[in-house]
Design a protein around this motif. Structure first.
Motif, PDB file in Angstrom:
ATOM      1  N   ALA A 174      83.794 -76.976  29.315  1.00  0.00           N
ATOM      2  CA  ALA A 174      82.921 -76.047  28.577  1.00  0.00           C
ATOM      3  C   ALA A 174      82.480 -76.642  27.245  1.00  0.00           C
ATOM      4  CB  ALA A 174      83.652 -74.725  28.349  1.00  0.00           C
ATOM      5  N   ASP A 175      83.382 -77.365  26.568  1.00  0.00           N
ATOM      6  CA  ASP A 175      83.018 -78.044  25.312  1.00  0.00           C
ATOM      7  C   ASP A 175      81.883 -79.040  25.552  1.00  0.00           C
ATOM      8  OD1 ASP A 175      85.069 -76.737  23.932  1.00  0.00           O
ATOM      9  OD2 ASP A 175      86.496 -78.379  24.249  1.00  0.00           O
ATOM     10  N   ILE A 176      81.990 -79.785  26.645  1.00  0.00           N
ATOM     11  CA  ILE A 176      80.990 -80.811  26.955  1.00  0.00           C
ATOM     12  C   ILE A 176      79.635 -80.170  27.230  1.00  0.00           C
ATOM     13  CG2 ILE A 176      80.318 -82.548  28.657  1.00  0.00           C
ATOM     14  CD1 ILE A 176      83.342 -83.200  28.909  1.00  0.00           C
ATOM     15  N   GLN A 177      79.635 -79.145  28.060  1.00  0.00           N
ATOM     16  CA  GLN A 177      78.374 -78.501  28.403  1.00  0.00           C
ATOM     17  C   GLN A 177      77.700 -77.908  27.169  1.00  0.00           C
ATOM     18  OE1 GLN A 177      78.734 -75.792  31.691  1.00  0.00           O
ATOM     19  NE2 GLN A 177      76.518 -75.483  31.881  1.00  0.00           N
ATOM     20  N   ALA A 178      78.495 -77.302  26.297  1.00  0.00           N
ATOM     21  CA  ALA A 178      77.937 -76.708  25.075  1.00  0.00           C
ATOM     22  C   ALA A 178      77.421 -77.777  24.123  1.00  0.00           C
ATOM     23  CB  ALA A 178      78.994 -75.853  24.387  1.00  0.00           C
ATOM     24  N   ALA A 179      78.159 -78.872  23.987  1.00  0.00           N
ATOM     25  CA  ALA A 179      77.744 -79.945  23.079  1.00  0.00           C
ATOM     26  C   ALA A 179      76.461 -80.609  23.572  1.00  0.00           C
ATOM     27  CB  ALA A 179      78.858 -80.978  22.946  1.00  0.00           C
ATOM     28  N   PHE A 180      76.373 -80.871  24.871  1.00  0.00           N
ATOM     29  CA  PHE A 180      75.149 -81.466  25.412  1.00  0.00           C
ATOM     30  C   PHE A 180      73.959 -80.522  25.248  1.00  0.00           C
ATOM     31  CE2 PHE A 180      77.563 -84.933  27.031  1.00  0.00           C
ATOM     32  CZ  PHE A 180      76.657 -85.912  27.415  1.00  0.00           C
ATOM     33  N   ALA A 181      74.197 -79.231  25.399  1.00  0.00           N
ATOM     34  CA  ALA A 181      73.109 -78.265  25.217  1.00  0.00           C
ATOM     35  C   ALA A 181      72.592 -78.288  23.785  1.00  0.00           C
ATOM     36  CB  ALA A 181      73.585 -76.865  25.589  1.00  0.00           C
ATOM     37  N   ARG A 182      73.485 -78.531  22.838  1.00  0.00           N
ATOM     38  CA  ARG A 182      73.065 -78.575  21.426  1.00  0.00           C
ATOM     39  C   ARG A 182      72.360 -79.877  21.072  1.00  0.00           C
ATOM     40  NH1 ARG A 182      77.991 -75.534  20.700  1.00  0.00           N
ATOM     41  NH2 ARG A 182      79.260 -77.443  20.614  1.00  0.00           N
ATOM     42  N   HIS A 183      72.750 -80.979  21.678  1.00  0.00           N
ATOM     43  CA  HIS A 183      72.298 -82.297  21.224  1.00  0.00           C
ATOM     44  C   HIS A 183      71.301 -82.988  22.145  1.00  0.00           C
ATOM     45  CE1 HIS A 183      75.224 -82.676  17.861  1.00  0.00           C
ATOM     46  NE2 HIS A 183      75.947 -81.872  18.624  1.00  0.00           N
ATOM     47  N   VAL A 184      71.297 -82.657  23.433  1.00  0.00           N
ATOM     48  CA  VAL A 184      70.391 -83.313  24.380  1.00  0.00           C
ATOM     49  C   VAL A 184      69.457 -82.246  24.949  1.00  0.00           C
ATOM     50  CG1 VAL A 184      70.211 -84.770  26.434  1.00  0.00           C
ATOM     51  CG2 VAL A 184      72.174 -85.012  24.907  1.00  0.00           C
ATOM     52  N   ARG A 185      68.385 -82.003  24.234  1.00  0.00           N
ATOM     53  CA  ARG A 185      67.448 -80.933  24.596  1.00  0.00           C
ATOM     54  C   ARG A 185      66.193 -81.549  25.217  1.00  0.00           C
ATOM     55  NH1 ARG A 185      67.378 -78.340  18.787  1.00  0.00           N
ATOM     56  NH2 ARG A 185      65.596 -77.172  19.630  1.00  0.00           N
ATOM     57  N   PRO A 186      65.911 -81.201  26.464  1.00  0.00           N
ATOM     58  CA  PRO A 186      64.799 -81.831  27.198  1.00  0.00           C
ATOM     59  C   PRO A 186      63.449 -81.731  26.498  1.00  0.00           C
ATOM     60  CG  PRO A 186      66.199 -80.603  28.710  1.00  0.00           C
ATOM     61  CD  PRO A 186      66.675 -80.269  27.324  1.00  0.00           C
ATOM     62  N   GLU A 187      63.239 -80.702  25.691  1.00  0.00           N
ATOM     63  CA  GLU A 187      61.942 -80.569  25.016  1.00  0.00           C
ATOM     64  C   GLU A 187      61.711 -81.648  23.961  1.00  0.00           C
ATOM     65  OE1 GLU A 187      64.627 -77.407  22.934  1.00  0.00           O
ATOM     66  OE2 GLU A 187      64.446 -78.393  24.897  1.00  0.00           O
ATOM     67  N   HIS A 188      62.754 -82.442  23.667  1.00  0.00           N
ATOM     68  CA  HIS A 188      62.616 -83.530  22.703  1.00  0.00           C
ATOM     69  C   HIS A 188      62.837 -84.910  23.335  1.00  0.00           C
ATOM     70  CE1 HIS A 188      62.433 -80.556  19.553  1.00  0.00           C
ATOM     71  NE2 HIS A 188      63.595 -80.052  19.907  1.00  0.00           N
ATOM     72  N   LEU A 189      62.971 -84.953  24.644  1.00  0.00           N
ATOM     73  CA  LEU A 189      63.301 -86.204  25.329  1.00  0.00           C
ATOM     74  C   LEU A 189      62.054 -87.079  25.501  1.00  0.00           C
ATOM     75  CD1 LEU A 189      65.914 -87.397  26.763  1.00  0.00           C
ATOM     76  CD2 LEU A 189      64.846 -86.659  28.895  1.00  0.00           C
ATOM     77  N   VAL A 190      62.109 -88.289  24.947  1.00  0.00           N
ATOM     78  CA  VAL A 190      60.984 -89.215  25.076  1.00  0.00           C
ATOM     79  C   VAL A 190      61.311 -90.275  26.127  1.00  0.00           C
ATOM     80  CG1 VAL A 190      60.272 -88.823  22.697  1.00  0.00           C
ATOM     81  CG2 VAL A 190      61.741 -90.772  23.233  1.00  0.00           C
ATOM     82  N   THR A 191      60.275 -90.775  26.772  1.00  0.00           N
ATOM     83  CA  THR A 191      60.432 -91.763  27.833  1.00  0.00           C
ATOM     84  C   THR A 191      59.466 -92.918  27.593  1.00  0.00           C
ATOM     85  OG1 THR A 191      60.983 -90.029  29.430  1.00  0.00           O
ATOM     86  CG2 THR A 191      60.339 -92.177  30.326  1.00  0.00           C
ATOM     87  N   VAL A 192      59.966 -94.141  27.745  1.00  0.00           N
ATOM     88  CA  VAL A 192      59.129 -95.339  27.627  1.00  0.00           C
ATOM     89  C   VAL A 192      59.362 -96.179  28.885  1.00  0.00           C
ATOM     90  CG1 VAL A 192      58.767 -97.517  26.410  1.00  0.00           C
ATOM     91  CG2 VAL A 192      59.070 -95.391  25.118  1.00  0.00           C
ATOM     92  N   VAL A 193      58.260 -96.578  29.522  1.00  0.00           N
ATOM     93  CA  VAL A 193      58.314 -97.445  30.693  1.00  0.00           C
ATOM     94  C   VAL A 193      57.443 -98.669  30.413  1.00  0.00           C
ATOM     95  CG1 VAL A 193      57.907 -97.659  33.177  1.00  0.00           C
ATOM     96  CG2 VAL A 193      58.600 -95.439  32.207  1.00  0.00           C
ATOM     97  N   VAL A 194      58.040 -99.837  30.453  1.00  0.00           N
ATOM     98  CA  VAL A 194      57.306-101.080  30.275  1.00  0.00           C
ATOM     99  C   VAL A 194      57.261-101.816  31.602  1.00  0.00           C
ATOM    100  CG1 VAL A 194      57.275-103.331  29.141  1.00  0.00           C
ATOM    101  CG2 VAL A 194      57.829-101.288  27.828  1.00  0.00           C
ATOM    102  N   ALA A 195      56.056-102.173  32.037  1.00  0.00           N
ATOM    103  CA  ALA A 195      55.816-102.912  33.289  1.00  0.00           C
ATOM    104  C   ALA A 195      55.978-102.043  34.520  1.00  0.00           C
ATOM    105  CB  ALA A 195      56.724-104.138  33.396  1.00  0.00           C
ATOM    106  N   GLY A 196      55.964-100.722  34.342  1.00  0.00           N
ATOM    107  CA  GLY A 196      56.015 -99.840  35.503  1.00  0.00           C
ATOM    108  C   GLY A 196      54.639 -99.703  36.137  1.00  0.00           C
ATOM    109  N   GLU A 197      54.621 -99.245  37.392  1.00  0.00           N
ATOM    110  CA  GLU A 197      53.334 -99.053  38.083  1.00  0.00           C
ATOM    111  C   GLU A 197      52.946 -97.591  38.076  1.00  0.00           C
ATOM    112  OE1 GLU A 197      53.762-100.799  41.945  1.00  0.00           O
ATOM    113  OE2 GLU A 197      53.482-102.825  41.188  1.00  0.00           O
TER     114      GLU A 197
END
Length: 431
Positions: free
Chosen positions: A408-431
């Motif tokens: 439960a600690d892990i799930q709560a901590a990830f919910a606070r710190h890893v929020r999909p609305e702020h997740l950036v993605t970089v792809v170099v050399a992808g098709e």
């Protein structure tokens, strides 16, 4: 409780007992204002000293990217009337080693020497000269500047460098953590910029001294006074600005490389955050545990979409990144990205299983003594504790803090710190 669970619990309890007695860290403030952290260790006739300054790349002024690295590179290439050859020869004669570097938050100068007085004294005198009387010779400046420019030009042809820079710029679009040195920015620097950066940032108020090894407390006190007494006092160093969280987005960069480089992440964790331990334990299950992690099982083992995939947290003075990274064939980049996002979403929604949780704890606690099994590793850990102001019993309580983490600690901590609305993605050399 079944026999397997009993065995795991017994192992965790024993491991915690064995690793509770961490090194005794003593702290005081030198007359200069520098903070001093000391671990007395007479196992070997070795002394390790590290001086950290709040002089990382995040302290560079706008338009001066590259000055932090150039300043540190020049620091031990001429001091107190000695040129770089004389300094190197003298250190070799003493059997001593100088090292150090620069990251986002700090610049470090390290010395390893034999602890006998006839070796220790001259080696420390050399370190003091480098810290307090660097000369930044013009010819050496010109050479190192040209070398830096050439290295940057070469690095910027590589897809991994391109991906990393784009990723950090996307995570920190208006923050010092997202700025990068370029051939143009380094080429525009003058020797006066290095002198100004050194004067402003290599000060006693911004210094943390870490001493580990074959020395008494009284000797360590004298050492710290001698090393920092000649530093300019400087102003009290304030924190780096707090970064704003980016909006989620995806950036694709063309490159002729055969392999695509994929990075996903966001600013997530500051040093000293109480969620550190739940995030570390959870990340082991997600992508930090090698072949036992979910990302490796789903992306590599089941689908063969990448040779390796991993995730980690990099806590900094301000929010450092959570990052997932991998390389894959160009044609597989989209599939690998899709699976990775699905695995992350499932982990955020469900957290780790009980089996994953116990395996993570067992590994993190069981491997912890290996992080302290040499003078150098002790120095690294104590220097980190000192620079970031962590509790002096941080190492003592590390196994205990790992062991008490719940799913439960892990799930709560990830919910606070890893929020999909702020997740950036970089792809170099992808098709």
């Amino acid at each position: 409780m079944n026999p397997c669970q009993l065995l795991v619990c017994t192992f965790l309890a024993l491991a915690a007992q064995l690793t509770q007695a961490g090194p005794k860290i003593e702290f005081w403030q030198a007359t200069s204002g520098a903070r001093v952290f000391f671990v007395e260790n007479h196992t070997l006739p070795i002394l390790d000293v590290q001086v950290d300054f709040a002089a990382g790349t995040a302290r560079e002024a706008q338009g001066k990217a590259g000055v932090a690295q150039l300043t540190r590179a020049l620091l031990d290439l001429g001091a107190a009337g000695m040129d770089e050859t004389q300094i190197a020869s003298r250190m070799a004669d003493l059997g001593a080693q100088l090292s150090g570097g620069v990251d986002l938050d700090r610049a470090s100068v390290s010395l390893r020497t034999l602890s006998m007085a006839d070796k220790r004294g001259p080696a420390l005198a050399m370190l003091r000269a480098i810290l307090t009387s660097p000369q930044f010779p013009t010819q050496v400046f010109d050479r190192e500047q040209a070398r830096s420019v050439a290295a940057l030009k070469e690095a910027l042809t590589r897809p991994d460098t391109i991906a990393s820079r784009a990723f950090w710029s996307a995570m920190y679009p208006a923050h010092a953590y997202g700025r990068h040195a370029t051939p143009e920015s380094v080429n525009a620097l003058g020797r006066a910029d290095v002198l100004a950066f050194h004067a402003a940032n290599y000060t006693a108020q911004g210094a943390t001294v870490t001493i580990v090894g074959d020395l008494s407390r009284s000797q360590a006190g004298l050492l710290a006074e001698e090393l920092t007494g000649g530093l300019m006092p400087g102003a009290v160093v304030g924190p780096v600005a707090v970064p704003e969280l980016p909006l989620a987005g995806e950036q694709r960069i063309a490159h002729p490389a055969a392999q695509a480089h994929l990075l996903l992440g966001l600013p997530a964790l500051k040093r000293g955050d109480p969620d550190f331990f739940p995030l570390v334990v959870g990340n082991y299950s997600l992508g930090g545990g090698g072949f036992v992690s979910r990302l490796m099982k789903e992306v590599r083992d089941k689908r063969g979409l990448a040779y390796s995939v991993s995730s980690f947290f990099q806590p900094l003075g301000q929010l450092g990144p959570f990052q997932i990274g991998m390389q894959t064939k160009k044609a597989q980049a989209n599939d690998a990205l899709k699976v990775t996002r699905e695995v992350l979403a499932a982990f955020l929604a469900q957290g780790p299983s009980e089996v994953e949780l116990q395996a993570a704890k067992q590994n993190l606690i069981g491997s912890f003594p290996l992080r302290l099994d040499s003078n150098r590793k002790l120095l690294d850990n104590v220097a980190m504790i000192g620079f970031y102001g962590l509790p002096l019993d941080y190492l003592d309580r590390y196994p205990e803090n790992i062991e008490k983490v719940t799913a439960a600690d892990i799930q709560a901590a990830f919910a606070r710190h890893v929020r999909p609305e702020h997740l950036v993605t970089v792809v170099v050399a992808g098709e």
